[in-house]
Enzyme design. Structure first.
Site, PDB file in Angstrom:
ATOM      1  N   SER A 172      -0.037 -80.098 -10.795  1.00 17.55           N
ATOM      2  CA  SER A 172      -0.992 -81.191 -10.993  1.00 17.55           C
ATOM      3  C   SER A 172      -0.316 -82.512 -10.664  1.00 17.55           C
ATOM      4  CB  SER A 172      -1.463 -81.212 -12.451  1.00 17.55           C
ATOM      5  OG  SER A 172      -2.193 -82.386 -12.743  1.00 17.55           O
ATOM      6  N   TYR A 230      -0.120 -81.445 -21.582  1.00 12.89           N
ATOM      7  CA  TYR A 230      -0.537 -80.977 -20.258  1.00 12.89           C
ATOM      8  C   TYR A 230       0.375 -81.537 -19.174  1.00 12.89           C
ATOM      9  CZ  TYR A 230      -3.662 -79.876 -16.344  1.00 12.89           C
ATOM     10  OH  TYR A 230      -4.196 -79.396 -15.183  1.00 12.89           O
TER      11      TYR A 230
END
Length: 285
Positions: free
Chosen positions: A168, A181
């Site tokens: 990501s 995250y």
């Protein structure tokens, strides 16, 4: 479906974890369009079967399998099902992952009031639940490690294979509010580089795609209002994305197919490729 480039995956077996989601279902369909036999693994069997059925209706070969990427026994059962139906795995897409509210802070910045004690309805850094943080980390990192342990064994025995992890932009630029995250995806990127080195002598290439901001079921309510307008966070993101839009699932397919193809990317190993509309390149001014 229409793919941006056509590669030859005939007789190849592809496994896609998290394949019932918006982004990974598009990846599965693209691999099938290029001739791969695709096993869609998802925690929700119904979602996996729905994607597989769509691929079959379009002339591809696919099967849906229920699997929990945090449970090795579940993955071993899925692995056996794939081998029985299609044979050993050639291509693994580690797409399962996600965030959880228990790994998220309510505010972008800590305040003195946060340090004084908890406030009803608000989660500060000091209030983060270690179990929630652990769940997010495990889902993304362990949820990449375990499927790799299970499915890369086939590749090592054959002396050939491709693994593509899904990292990501959070791995490059940690976002406010989501420390678990961001940290987990940074671990996925680091693991991609480690694994590329570790697997290099048995003919396995390992790379990762780092998507920027895409509208998915998980983040839609964070980025858009019920009427379709952008939230404050959505506006901030687009203002820091030079191309001025969110990504679409199709935006990932060219990079996916390039990395999957040994002719096109045969010397690409240990790379983490941003697909982010320029987000990582923009300083904010």
């Amino acid at each position: 479906m229409s793919v941006p480039l056509k590669i030859d995956l005939k007789d190849k077996v592809a496994v896609v974890t998290g394949g019932g989601g918006i982004l990974c279902s598009s990846m599965a369909a693209a691999l099938a369009e290029c001739g791969a036999k695709v096993a869609i693994l998802d925690l929700r069997l119904e979602n996996a079967q729905k994607v597989a059925e769509s691929i079959r209706k379009n002339g591809g070969e696919a099967m849906g399998i229920a699997a929990n990427v945090l449970e090795k026994e579940s993955l071993l059962a899925a692995h056996q099902a794939v081998k029985d139906a299609y044979g050993p795995c050639d291509l693994l897409i580690n797409g399962a992952g996600g965030n959880h509210p228990k790994g998220t802070t309510s505010s972008e910045f800590v305040t003195k009031a946060d340090a004084e004690g908890p406030t009803d309805g608000k989660i500060s850094f000091f209030d983060l639940d270690p179990a929630g943080v652990g769940f997010v980390f495990n889902l993304n990192f362990i949820g990449t490690l375990l499927p790799t342990q299970v499915f890369a064994r086939d590749m090592a025995l054959k002396g050939h294979g491709v693994i593509i992890n899904i990292s990501s932009m959070n791995a490059f630029r940690p976002l406010t509010k989501i420390p678990a995250y961001s940290g987990a995806k940074a671990a996925v990127s680091n693991f991609t580089q480690w694994l590329a080195t570790h697997m290099s002598k048995v003919g396995i290439r390992v790379n990762a795609i780092a998507p920027g901001f895409f509208l998915t079921d998980q983040n839609r309510t964070l980025l858009t209002n019920p009427d379709g307008s952008l939230t404050a966070r959505g506006n901030t993101i687009l203002s820091h994305t030079p191309m001025g839009r969110f990504g679409t699932p199709e935006d990932l397919l060219g990079t996916l197919l390039w990395l999957a193809d040994d002719q096109a990317a045969g010397f690409v190993n240990g790379a983490v490729i941003p697909v982010d509309g320029g987000f990582a390149a923009f300083s904010g001014v």
